[in-house]
Enzyme design. Structure first.
Site, PDB file in Angstrom:
ATOM      1  N   TYR A   1       1.105  -4.915  13.246  1.00  0.00           N
ATOM      2  CA  TYR A   1       0.034  -4.130  12.624  1.00  0.00           C
ATOM      3  C   TYR A   1      -0.803  -3.385  13.667  1.00  0.00           C
ATOM      4  O   TYR A   1      -1.147  -3.943  14.705  1.00  0.00           O
ATOM      5  CB  TYR A   1      -0.858  -5.054  11.782  1.00  0.00           C
ATOM      6  CG  TYR A   1      -1.778  -4.268  10.885  1.00  0.00           C
ATOM      7  CD1 TYR A   1      -1.268  -3.288  10.032  1.00  0.00           C
ATOM      8  CD2 TYR A   1      -3.159  -4.480  10.906  1.00  0.00           C
ATOM      9  CE1 TYR A   1      -2.109  -2.558   9.214  1.00  0.00           C
ATOM     10  CE2 TYR A   1      -4.001  -3.747  10.091  1.00  0.00           C
ATOM     11  CZ  TYR A   1      -3.470  -2.785   9.246  1.00  0.00           C
ATOM     12  OH  TYR A   1      -4.299  -2.040   8.439  1.00  0.00           O
TER      13      TYR A   1
ATOM     14  N   HIS B   1      -5.335 -11.539  13.709  1.00  0.00           N
ATOM     15  CA  HIS B   1      -4.392 -10.542  14.179  1.00  0.00           C
ATOM     16  C   HIS B   1      -3.818 -10.864  15.530  1.00  0.00           C
ATOM     17  O   HIS B   1      -4.317 -11.682  16.269  1.00  0.00           O
ATOM     18  CB  HIS B   1      -5.086  -9.185  14.255  1.00  0.00           C
ATOM     19  CG  HIS B   1      -5.285  -8.593  12.918  1.00  0.00           C
ATOM     20  ND1 HIS B   1      -5.876  -7.374  12.732  1.00  0.00           N
ATOM     21  CD2 HIS B   1      -4.977  -9.052  11.700  1.00  0.00           C
ATOM     22  CE1 HIS B   1      -5.910  -7.116  11.441  1.00  0.00           C
ATOM     23  NE2 HIS B   1      -5.383  -8.125  10.797  1.00  0.00           N
TER      24      HIS B   1
ATOM     25  N   GLU C   1      -9.986  -3.445   4.964  1.00  0.00           N
ATOM     26  CA  GLU C   1      -9.622  -2.357   4.057  1.00  0.00           C
ATOM     27  C   GLU C   1      -8.536  -2.835   3.091  1.00  0.00           C
ATOM     28  O   GLU C   1      -8.606  -2.607   1.891  1.00  0.00           O
ATOM     29  CB  GLU C   1      -9.113  -1.191   4.910  1.00  0.00           C
ATOM     30  CG  GLU C   1      -9.244   0.173   4.276  1.00  0.00           C
ATOM     31  CD  GLU C   1     -10.681   0.607   4.059  1.00  0.00           C
ATOM     32  OE1 GLU C   1     -10.930   1.178   2.998  1.00  0.00           O
ATOM     33  OE2 GLU C   1     -11.543   0.368   4.920  1.00  0.00           O
TER      34      GLU C   1
ATOM     35  N   ARG D   1      -3.849  -1.919  13.548  1.00  0.00           N
ATOM     36  CA  ARG D   1      -5.316  -1.936  13.654  1.00  0.00           C
ATOM     37  C   ARG D   1      -5.767  -3.328  14.055  1.00  0.00           C
ATOM     38  O   ARG D   1      -5.818  -4.228  13.226  1.00  0.00           O
ATOM     39  CB  ARG D   1      -5.954  -1.534  12.319  1.00  0.00           C
ATOM     40  CG  ARG D   1      -5.626  -0.116  11.964  1.00  0.00           C
ATOM     41  CD  ARG D   1      -6.391   0.411  10.772  1.00  0.00           C
ATOM     42  NE  ARG D   1      -6.003   1.787  10.530  1.00  0.00           N
ATOM     43  CZ  ARG D   1      -4.993   2.159   9.755  1.00  0.00           C
ATOM     44  NH1 ARG D   1      -4.289   1.246   9.145  1.00  0.00           N
ATOM     45  NH2 ARG D   1      -4.696   3.429   9.607  1.00  0.00           N
TER      46      ARG D   1
ATOM     47  N   GLU E   1       0.799  -1.226   0.000  1.00  0.00           N
ATOM     48  CA  GLU E   1       0.000   0.000   0.000  1.00  0.00           C
ATOM     49  C   GLU E   1       0.828   1.272   0.000  1.00  0.00           C
ATOM     50  O   GLU E   1       0.486   2.250  -0.624  1.00  0.00           O
ATOM     51  CB  GLU E   1      -0.917   0.027   1.233  1.00  0.00           C
ATOM     52  CG  GLU E   1      -2.237  -0.663   0.991  1.00  0.00           C
ATOM     53  CD  GLU E   1      -3.055  -0.764   2.254  1.00  0.00           C
ATOM     54  OE1 GLU E   1      -3.305   0.275   2.875  1.00  0.00           O
ATOM     55  OE2 GLU E   1      -3.438  -1.880   2.620  1.00  0.00           O
TER      56      GLU E   1
ATOM     57  N   ASP F   1      -2.503  -4.290   3.441  1.00  0.00           N
ATOM     58  CA  ASP F   1      -2.653  -4.492   4.903  1.00  0.00           C
ATOM     59  C   ASP F   1      -3.556  -5.677   5.247  1.00  0.00           C
ATOM     60  O   ASP F   1      -4.495  -5.991   4.521  1.00  0.00           O
ATOM     61  CB  ASP F   1      -3.220  -3.219   5.560  1.00  0.00           C
ATOM     62  CG  ASP F   1      -2.141  -2.153   5.701  1.00  0.00           C
ATOM     63  OD1 ASP F   1      -0.959  -2.483   5.510  1.00  0.00           O
ATOM     64  OD2 ASP F   1      -2.476  -0.996   5.986  1.00  0.00           O
TER      65      ASP F   1
END
Length: 688
Positions: free
Chosen positions: A300, A347, A86, A302, A9, A82
């Protein structure tokens, strides 16, 4: 020689990832999204199954042309955006925009940008997860429908440039509801009473707090009650009635999730949520570290998981054992999970990518803010895998006639995780240390009393940290939405931020009232939380995304039509005032601006004269007798002041009343449906 193309990204990641891959890999960036809904129209085909019409984002044409060239040369294409909804959607849009249907395309995702993680992801490529993509599409389409259908109503009714948003409207409502609570709060009086005692054989005095009687706790609510108690304990015999010793354990904190990181960075470092995310993004994507090149420092950012990978678990326990001693390593498997399973379960928590990379060792390569945030993440992660802190507690009851006073003390016997990490705002808890010689037979003599009047405090105004916590508890928004939601309501000036606190502005109040009246479900906390869990259902493949839109759209349109009819009747006309324009002699009119109301000349554009609008409330200034007007702080928070400012300095956050206090003659203020004397000591209250 085979050529492999890896698309990420952001350009910052290109540098970090290039280092890990051989010369046959080309790494390039899409700079975020490449396609989106058009700005100029709704962009959703309501007639035909709510199909979104995506277009290439303006200015991305050249970038896409460059990517297409690379695609032609590549044997395999890896989409490495990511690891969340999103990111999944960006990968899918890249497939569509670059027409990759008949190419060898693989989706890879990694939770941290380290050599091992990137290499492992290349060994385990997968297909694009359409459930995640659809969850993102559903969110985007819902937000678009709410924004594009409600905002024009706000333009027509209040002023152009206003907007409504699906999540931001609820956040605004939460802040507004809290302000209402604060405005209606009536303080209640109470008194504290301490006694200072001389203990035979000790030099220091013992300070004990009033508790009540032997049977129950007593709250002293007036001076009369205090005097009565003082009379009874003045000449009483003081003796030790009970000593209890115990041990208290304070558990180590869980490692950070997005929400807890935002809260703690706000309290400890004074960062706004958007700033925390911006800096965490830099630490995740990679920072140039002297001697190592570009390195991704944290995982990461988020996430709402507190899970930690097995390798990280092993290495952090090993590190703690070596650096602090085995007795500091947490026993057994550390606790994990927040009790509720939320979608981003692939995650992990936010943690350092390499625990041996101490904050001190990278300090010179980071900016001050990057260092402070990295240090916070590093310390919290270490602490989460350490032993609890242990305290020895002592509580003493002291008898004085039929009344009881208490002394509580605690002393730390094992620091545990606190050697590394103490949460912001809780250092104060070490408390009293008890006199060594105190036992059941100690002789006590009263030296003096300390008594003090207090008033109960209203609930606190929201801060960004408190709002994030509330949004998370209510199940509104997801890790990626907290920061933009808060930034939006501040940027739109619906909410003013002063000294960390969030206050409703005049324009925010108007918007919130319209939303509550015309779109109750949009600003309903349960409705929004329910919508979030439906979106999670899409991500888990249990709900079709268009079904959500099909069910939502007709209800919203009905509300919009109703609102158009109802709101036509209360159109805000430019109210004509008796203020004369000093440039052209016309009567000036009241208009709404970004900061609320102001006076403007109706002769615009030939006469552009404007003046601040001071709304009189029909109450005389208690100090000088002129009119009290509504004023605003620089940031837009409302207060009441004298029109003769700066000569007269009268100001009140609460609206003053015409009525004077019958008890002491001071001015009264409105508090919800009551009137309250402005003099705290008087405390007179009556119904409005």
């Amino acid at each position: 020689m085979a050529r492999y193309l890896v698309i990420v990204e952001s350009p910052a990641k290109v540098k970090t990832i290039k280092k890990f891959l051989g010369s046959s890999y080309v790494v390039t960036a899409s700079n975020g999204h490449v396609r989106d809904l058009p700005k100029s129209q709704l962009g959703i085909d309501v007639e035909h199954d709510f199909e979104p019409k995506y277009i290439t984002i303006r200015g991305k044409g050249e970038l896409l042309a460059g990517l297409r060239k690379e695609v032609k040369k590549a044997d395999k294409i890896y989409l490495a955006t990511d690891p969340d909804r999103e990111g999944e959607a960006i990968s899918w849009h890249l497939c569509k925009a670059l027409k990759l249907e008949d190419k060898k395309v693989y989706r890879i995702s990694f939770n941290e940008i380290t050599k091992n993680a990137v290499k492992a992801s290349l060994k385990n490529p997968r297909e694009i997860d359409m459930d995640l993509v659809d969850a993102q599409q559903a969110r985007r389409v819902l937000d678009r429908i709410v924004g594009y259908k409600i905002s024009p109503l706000l333009w027509a009714k209040v002023k152009r440039g206003l907007s409504a948003g699906r999540v931001q409207s609820v956040a605004l409502r939460i802040i507004a509801d809290r302000e209402e609570e604060i405005n209606a709060f009536i303080p209640e009086e109470y008194w504290s009473l301490d006694v200072n005692l001389k203990v035979e054989g000790e030099r220091k005095l013992l300070n004990a707090k009033f508790y009540g009687t032997e049977k129950e706790k007593v709250v002293i609510s007036s001076k009369e009650q205090l005097d009565q108690i003082l009379k009874e304990v003045e000449n009483a015999e003081y003796s030790v009635a009970d000593i209890k010793k115990g041990e208290r354990v304070k558990k180590a904190p869980l490692p950070f999730t997005t929400s807890t990181l935002q809260q703690e960075a706000s309290k400890a470092l004074n960062f706004a949520t958007a700033k925390t995310m911006r800096i965490a993004q830099q630490l995740y994507e990679g920072v140039d570290i002297k001697g190592s090149g570009t390195v991704g420092l944290i995982t990461y950012l988020r996430t709402d998981s507190t899970r930690v990978s097995d390798e990280a678990e092993i290495s952090v326990r090993d590190y703690i054992g070596k650096a602090y001693g085995e007795e500091f390593v947490a026993a057994g498997e550390s606790r994990s999970g927040s009790g509720k399973k939320i979608i981003q379960d692939a995650h992990e928590a936010i943690r350092p990518t390499d625990v041996t990379r101490t904050p001190a060792s990278v300090k010179d390569s980071l900016s001050r803010d990057q260092f402070r945030l990295y240090q916070l993440v590093w310390k919290r992660f270490l602490a989460s895998r350490m032993q609890p802190a242990r305290y020895e507690t002592t509580s003493v009851k002291i008898a004085a006639g039929s009344y009881r006073f208490t002394v509580a003390a605690s002393k730390i016997i094992f620091e545990g995780f606190r050697t590394v990490y103490v949460e912001a705002g809780e250092e104060k808890e070490s408390g009293n240390v008890l006199l060594k010689g105190l036992d059941m037979d100690s002789k006590l003599t009263k030296e003096s009393f300390d008594s003090k009047q207090h008033f109960t405090q209203p609930p606190a105004h929201y801060t960004e940290a408190a709002l994030v916590k509330t949004l998370e508890e209510l199940g509104i928004g997801r890790p990626s939405t907290y920061a933009p939601t808060i930034s939006t309501i501040i940027a739109r000036r619906y909410v003013a931020k002063e000294n960390k606190n969030l206050y409703l502005t005049e324009i925010g109040e108007v918007v919130n009232n319209i939303m509550k009246q015309s779109f109750p479900s949009i600003v309903d906390v349960n409705f929004t939380a329910n919508m979030e869990s439906l979106l999670d259902g899409v991500a888990e493949g249990q709900v079709k995304w268009k079904t959500i839109i099909e069910n939502f759209y007709p209800d919203l349109m009905q509300a919009v039509e109703m609102a158009e009819k109802e709101l036509e009747e209360v159109k805000i006309e430019d109210e004509v005032t008796d203020v004369i324009c000093d440039q052209c002699g016309r009567n000036m009119v009241i208009k709404y601006g970004p900061h609320g109301k102001f006076l403007a000349c109706p002769g615009f554009p030939e006469c552009r004269n404007t003046k601040p609008y001071l709304e009189k409330i029909g109450v005389a200034c208690p100090v000088c007798g002129k009119d009290v007007v509504v004023r605003k702080t620089k940031k837009g928070r409302k207060y009441y002041g004298c029109e003769d400012n700066p000569e007269c300095e009268f100001m009140s956050w609460q609206k003053p009343s015409v009525k004077k206090c019958p008890k002491c003659g001071s001015y009264m203020v409105e508090k919800g449906n009551k009137l309250l004397c402005s003099d705290e000591q008087c405390g007179y209250v009556e119904n409005k």
